[in-house]
Design a protein around this motif. Structure first.
Motif, mmCIF file in Angstrom:
data_model
loop_
_atom_site.group_PDB
_atom_site.id
_atom_site.type_symbol
_atom_site.label_atom_id
_atom_site.label_comp_id
_atom_site.label_asym_id
_atom_site.label_seq_id
_atom_site.Cartn_x
_atom_site.Cartn_y
_atom_site.Cartn_z
ATOM 1 N N SER A 76 35.388 -41.763 4.372
ATOM 2 C CA SER A 76 35.660 -41.608 5.803
ATOM 3 C C SER A 76 34.371 -41.785 6.586
ATOM 4 O O SER A 76 33.277 -41.934 6.019
ATOM 5 N N THR A 77 34.491 -41.739 7.908
ATOM 6 C CA THR A 77 33.307 -41.838 8.757
ATOM 7 C C THR A 77 32.425 -40.608 8.651
ATOM 8 O O THR A 77 31.303 -40.599 9.181
ATOM 9 N N LEU A 78 32.880 -39.571 7.960
ATOM 10 C CA LEU A 78 32.041 -38.400 7.728
ATOM 11 C C LEU A 78 30.744 -38.795 7.019
ATOM 12 O O LEU A 78 29.677 -38.231 7.288
ATOM 13 N N GLY A 79 30.832 -39.747 6.104
ATOM 14 C CA GLY A 79 29.668 -40.140 5.326
ATOM 15 C C GLY A 79 28.533 -40.649 6.195
ATOM 16 O O GLY A 79 27.361 -40.315 5.975
ATOM 17 N N ALA A 80 28.854 -41.477 7.179
ATOM 18 C CA ALA A 80 27.827 -42.026 8.062
ATOM 19 C C ALA A 80 27.171 -40.925 8.891
ATOM 20 O O ALA A 80 25.957 -40.945 9.129
ATOM 21 N N THR A 81 27.965 -39.953 9.320
ATOM 22 C CA THR A 81 27.401 -38.857 10.109
ATOM 23 C C THR A 81 26.491 -37.996 9.249
ATOM 24 O O THR A 81 25.408 -37.587 9.684
ATOM 25 N N VAL A 130 23.842 -34.986 -1.698
ATOM 26 C CA VAL A 130 25.039 -35.589 -2.266
ATOM 27 C C VAL A 130 26.214 -35.183 -1.387
ATOM 28 O O VAL A 130 26.441 -33.989 -1.163
ATOM 29 N N ALA A 131 26.939 -36.168 -0.869
ATOM 30 C CA ALA A 131 28.075 -35.902 0.021
ATOM 31 C C ALA A 131 29.350 -36.363 -0.666
ATOM 32 O O ALA A 131 29.773 -37.518 -0.513
ATOM 33 N N LEU A 132 29.968 -35.482 -1.431
ATOM 34 C CA LEU A 132 31.213 -35.840 -2.105
ATOM 35 C C LEU A 132 32.319 -35.999 -1.069
ATOM 36 O O LEU A 132 32.554 -35.105 -0.252
ATOM 37 N N GLY A 133 32.984 -37.123 -1.104
ATOM 38 C CA GLY A 133 34.006 -37.445 -0.119
ATOM 39 C C GLY A 133 33.492 -38.279 1.029
ATOM 40 O O GLY A 133 34.280 -38.846 1.791
ATOM 41 N N GLY A 134 32.179 -38.376 1.169
ATOM 42 C CA GLY A 134 31.624 -39.087 2.307
ATOM 43 C C GLY A 134 31.898 -40.573 2.311
ATOM 44 O O GLY A 134 31.951 -41.196 3.379
ATOM 45 N N TRP A 159 39.537 -41.654 8.348
ATOM 46 C CA TRP A 159 39.456 -42.373 7.080
ATOM 47 C C TRP A 159 38.961 -43.796 7.331
ATOM 48 O O TRP A 159 39.268 -44.384 8.375
ATOM 49 N N LEU A 160 38.244 -44.349 6.385
ATOM 50 C CA LEU A 160 37.865 -45.756 6.477
ATOM 51 C C LEU A 160 39.092 -46.627 6.222
ATOM 52 O O LEU A 160 39.996 -46.222 5.481
#
Length: 549
Positions: free
Chosen positions: A425-430, A418-422, A535-536
């Protein structure tokens, strides 16, 4: 007892404390992260010798010195004061005085006095040693104004000079992380103050009672509230101009809304479902008063820099954080009890230290720099992270993204993340790519009612316009015999913020390695990929907290 015998007794007690060993479930699962190192860090940081690592305590200072010594061993550049790893955090403190707080309800000339800790709870006031207010009550639903989601609980209401009554929580149609923002006490209080309210009363609901039972107010009744200050006495975040604040129990909450002529539980259910509920004056006046004792103390963040080696990308700095503090010691029926905080957050700090170790030893180094921080004051309301975000030791414009580690509940052989905040932003894809390479699936927040996105240190950086993420295990397991949901639920119900969050828990060894390896892989990916995190386009938090606004 002779001096020598006293020393031997203390030494024997210390040895006994260090002998305690977590009940690890063993696994031969290979991982670059060192299980032995993770266990060693956890064993020390959750030891009774550190007395729960409360902010401002000797136990916390010992833990901070331990972390600083590891930073030095890894060759990190110190970013604290006077060439040290310690960023001083000056703290203003407040405790409720022995005189019980007052909450009295007036209906015309008839008064009813509520009982502190049976009917209501409140917090110390950091702004004044004596605060009181008497004003009419007005009900404003959840107390949320969210134009992007078509919500405005204050539409048509005049709350100037009033005490606002709000339901705990949020409408369920709000997405998890946006909902966590709007449901937070600070967000609701800031909006009420902006609209001219002089106080706020939050009503427990069946859902909030499951998440945070009212009876726990007794556990925290003698706790010290804190807020950070800079050297000039400025700064901090808990400085809202509300003269009264209280939370009512689920048993007492319905009486405040009796004038609305609705069954309380049905009204709450309608509000959570987004159906219209009556709002407005309640025909009651509340008298609120409390006395607080003020003081000050100090603590520190432990901050070091792992420099990048790329001539340009090294100026793009990533943050890796975890909070070092916990709840310390508290008095109970059996006397003073230590709250070791093993899962919360000795395990998170162990993960940070092992992640930092592997990153510092990466062949050829990393392109981007990584600011690594052990934070103070998270349990007091994200104080260390708030100060670090407001007064970073590097130019704020260089901070690209934050990855926070807080209370990973590692009791099962998790196979999803679970990636809260992902999603923002592009953090989620990484994260998804790194997790996929490890054979892990991505999962939605299984407990959105916990509002974890706004209740941990990553949110301090989000509020400064910096994309952030916090990773946790999902409920799924590689072992079909394990019920991850039940294990995590039982931890929250039985051991979260309790003395039982100790080294006697059955930490899952393979999960510990896997969780650390996930962070090692994520930080390596973020530090070497071509594009810095961002940020997206049009993201809610990216727009709400856009830098330069």
């Amino acid at each position: 007892m002779s001096t020598r015998r006293q020393w031997l007794a203390r030494a024997g007690g210390a040895a006994a404390g260090l002998a305690a060993w977590p009940a690890f479930a063993q696994s031969a699962s290979p991982a670059r992260a060192s299980l032995a190192a993770l266990q060693a860090h956890l064993r020390f940081l959750a030891s009774p010798l550190l007395e729960g690592r409360e902010t401002g305590s000797r136990g916390f200072d010992i833990a901070a010195a331990y972390v600083a010594s590891h930073f030095a061993r890894l060759g990190l550049q110190p970013l604290g004061a006077e060439g040290s790893f310690a960023q001083p955090v000056l703290l203003k403190t407040a405790k409720l005085a022995s005189t019980p707080p007052v909450l009295r309800l007036w209906r015309g000339a008839t008064a009813e006095t509520l009982t502190y800790l049976d009917d209501f709870s409140t917090r110390p006031d950091l702004a004044a040693t004596h605060s009181e207010v008497t004003a009419p009550l007005v009900f404003a639903g959840f107390g949320i104004r969210a134009p992007a989601f078509g919500l405005d609980d204050y539409a048509g209401l005049d709350v100037k000079g009033r005490i606002v009554v709000v339901l705990s929580g949020r409408p369920l149609q709000l997405p998890s992380e946006e909902g966590a923002h709007y449901a937070s006490r600070l967000t609701k209080a800031a909006l009420a103050a902006e609209l001219g309210a002089v106080g706020m009363i939050s009503l427990a609901t069946p859902r909030s009672e499951r998440v945070s039972p009212f009876h726990l107010a007794r556990q925290y009744a003698g706790s010290t509230a804190m807020d950070w200050r800079d050297a000039d006495g400025q700064g901090g975040q808990d400085n809202l101009p509300l003269r009264g604040w209280a939370s009512l129990s689920l048993q007492r909450a319905p009486a405040l809304l009796a004038a609305l002529g609705r069954d309380y539980r049905q009204l709450v259910a309608d509000a959570e479902a987004g159906r219209p509920v009556p709002r407005g004056e309640l025909g009651l006046t509340a008298e609120m008063a409390r006395d607080s004792l003020h003081g000050d103390t100090r603590s520190a963040n432990v901050v070091g820099l792992l420099p990048g080696r790329h001539p340009e990308r090294r100026h793009e700095v990533l943050l890796l954080t975890a909070h070092l503090d916990h709840l310390g010691r508290k008095s109970g029926p059996q006397g003073e009890v230590i709250y070791p905080g093993a899962m919360d957050n000795a395990l998170g700090m162990a993960t940070l230290l092992e992640t930092a170790t592997q990153l510092a030893q990466a062949p050829g180094g990393l392109d981007r720099s990584i600011l690594i921080a052990a934070l103070t004051g998270e349990e007091q309301g994200q104080l260390g992270s708030s100060m670090l975000a407001a007064q970073p030791p590097l130019p704020a414009a260089q901070l690209m993204a934050a990855v926070n580690i807080d209370m990973p509940i590692l009791l099962h052989d998790f196979n999803e993340v679970v990636a809260l905040g992902g999603d923002h932003s592009t953090l989620g894809a990484t994260v998804a790519r790194v997790a996929g390479d490890m054979g892990l699936k991505m999962a939605a927040d299984p407990q959105p009612e916990q509002a974890r996105f706004t209740r941990s240190d990553q949110y301090s950086f989000v509020r400064r316009g910096i994309p952030a993420v916090i990773l946790g295990p999902g409920v799924g397991s590689f072992n079909p015999q394990e019920d991850g949901a039940a294990l995590m639920r039982d931890f929250r119900r039985l051991r979260y913020h309790q003395p039982g969050d100790d080294l006697g828990q059955p930490f899952h060894a393979a999960a510990m390695q896997r969780y650390a390896q996930l962070h090692i892989g994520l930080m390596q990916a973020l530090a070497t990929q071509a594009e810095a995190p961002r940020w997206l386009p049009g993201d809610f938090f990216g727009e709400l907290f856009r830098r330069g606004r």
